[in-house]
Design a protein around this motif. Sequence first.
Motif, PDB file in Angstrom:
ATOM      1  N   GLY A 106      -6.617  67.133   7.001  1.00  0.00           N
ATOM      2  CA  GLY A 106      -7.160  67.754   5.990  1.00  0.00           C
ATOM      3  C   GLY A 106      -8.599  67.979   5.911  1.00  0.00           C
ATOM      4  O   GLY A 106      -8.869  69.172   5.092  1.00  0.00           O
ATOM      5  N   MET A 107      -9.520  67.073   6.199  1.00  0.00           N
ATOM      6  CA  MET A 107     -10.868  67.415   6.116  1.00  0.00           C
ATOM      7  C   MET A 107     -11.234  68.532   7.024  1.00  0.00           C
ATOM      8  O   MET A 107     -12.144  69.415   6.718  1.00  0.00           O
ATOM      9  CB  MET A 107     -11.563  66.181   6.526  1.00  0.00           C
ATOM     10  CG  MET A 107     -11.408  64.997   5.591  1.00  0.00           C
ATOM     11  SD  MET A 107     -12.338  63.661   6.011  1.00  0.00           S
ATOM     12  CE  MET A 107     -14.322  64.184   5.943  1.00  0.00           C
ATOM     13  N   MET A 108     -10.474  68.659   8.239  1.00  0.00           N
ATOM     14  CA  MET A 108     -10.809  69.520   9.061  1.00  0.00           C
ATOM     15  C   MET A 108     -10.313  71.030   8.566  1.00  0.00           C
ATOM     16  O   MET A 108     -11.188  72.110   8.738  1.00  0.00           O
ATOM     17  CB  MET A 108     -10.040  69.331  10.554  1.00  0.00           C
ATOM     18  CG  MET A 108     -10.679  68.253  11.381  1.00  0.00           C
ATOM     19  SD  MET A 108      -9.832  68.054  12.695  1.00  0.00           S
ATOM     20  CE  MET A 108      -9.914  69.728  13.784  1.00  0.00           C
ATOM     21  N   ILE A 109      -9.298  71.166   7.836  1.00  0.00           N
ATOM     22  CA  ILE A 109      -8.966  72.322   7.315  1.00  0.00           C
ATOM     23  C   ILE A 109      -9.939  72.835   6.158  1.00  0.00           C
ATOM     24  O   ILE A 109     -10.297  73.850   6.047  1.00  0.00           O
ATOM     25  CB  ILE A 109      -7.420  72.156   6.729  1.00  0.00           C
ATOM     26  CG1 ILE A 109      -6.767  72.002   7.936  1.00  0.00           C
ATOM     27  CG2 ILE A 109      -7.053  73.351   6.053  1.00  0.00           C
ATOM     28  CD1 ILE A 109      -5.305  71.483   7.418  1.00  0.00           C
ATOM     29  N   ALA A 110     -10.511  71.533   5.255  1.00  0.00           N
ATOM     30  CA  ALA A 110     -11.256  72.086   4.273  1.00  0.00           C
ATOM     31  C   ALA A 110     -12.634  72.730   4.812  1.00  0.00           C
ATOM     32  O   ALA A 110     -13.122  73.517   4.306  1.00  0.00           O
ATOM     33  CB  ALA A 110     -11.418  70.731   3.364  1.00  0.00           C
ATOM     34  N   PHE A 111     -13.255  71.824   6.042  1.00  0.00           N
ATOM     35  CA  PHE A 111     -14.516  72.518   6.513  1.00  0.00           C
ATOM     36  C   PHE A 111     -14.330  73.873   7.199  1.00  0.00           C
ATOM     37  O   PHE A 111     -15.178  74.516   6.918  1.00  0.00           O
ATOM     38  CB  PHE A 111     -14.609  71.465   7.715  1.00  0.00           C
ATOM     39  CG  PHE A 111     -15.135  70.127   7.019  1.00  0.00           C
ATOM     40  CD1 PHE A 111     -15.580  69.921   5.726  1.00  0.00           C
ATOM     41  CD2 PHE A 111     -15.087  69.063   7.909  1.00  0.00           C
ATOM     42  CE1 PHE A 111     -15.997  68.639   5.188  1.00  0.00           C
ATOM     43  CE2 PHE A 111     -15.583  67.602   7.236  1.00  0.00           C
ATOM     44  CZ  PHE A 111     -15.994  67.509   5.824  1.00  0.00           C
TER      45      PHE A 111
END
Length: 275
Positions: free
Chosen positions: A110-115
Amino acid sequence: MNDIAPSPPQPARQLTLTATVGIALATFVVGLLIAGLVVWRMIPAQPVPEPQAAAPATKVIVAPPVASDPASLSARQQMLAAELAALEQRTAAVTGEAANSYGNATRAEGMMIAFAARRAIDRGSSLGYIEQQLRDRFGTTRPNEVAAIIDAGRNPITVEDLRLGLDQIGSQLALGPAGDGWGGSFVRMLGSLVVIHPRNAPSPVPGERLARIRRFLALGQVEAAVEEVKRLPGAAQSKAWLDGAQRYIATRQALDTLEAAALQGNAAAPAPARR
């Protein structure tokens, strides 16, 4: 009369030849018999197999009878209950570790997609496949933020766009509205030459405000730049610029919200692949 003596009779010579052949054959047969006897004596005699002893009978282990007294039964039940409790604890520990691993993987994805979405927005490029990833991960829990980010990806606005827009309306912001003629603008310009303000307060002179706005934009501090634009004489003529700046701010706030949700593990797990 003839003086020549008569030759010996032939039958006597034939008898002698027959006797010689017979003696030779008898000698050959006797030699074969002797050789066979010698060979027979040289072959060792095969031992006669001894009868095998009977296999020992298999011992049958008879289990001791299970105690049937109440004390023994109670002790056995307690032992089984302890083993079952230990097994349940190990199962719970393994299940917890698996859940933690799964949660960490979901959080990281999820963090990778937000970044990735933030990087695309900062560059002013299209989100592409990230749009669907945002819907899958955050569409249920953060639908408004996802919609704002997708709209910003389709209609991008960057800090550079705000800086160029400020250059185009800078003179209007400094002089104010042109509806009251050049005289009114001239008076406001003269009034801005002499301004009394506290020593530690920022200068309210329009030219210096514009300089501060440009510095704020260079640092990515769009909120501070918006507040300075609102205090300029021509703020009423900067609606389009202010709307773009507000969209920029709202998009970054949405990205902050998604990153926080991913960090807290509130991002949804990926949907299973369709076969």
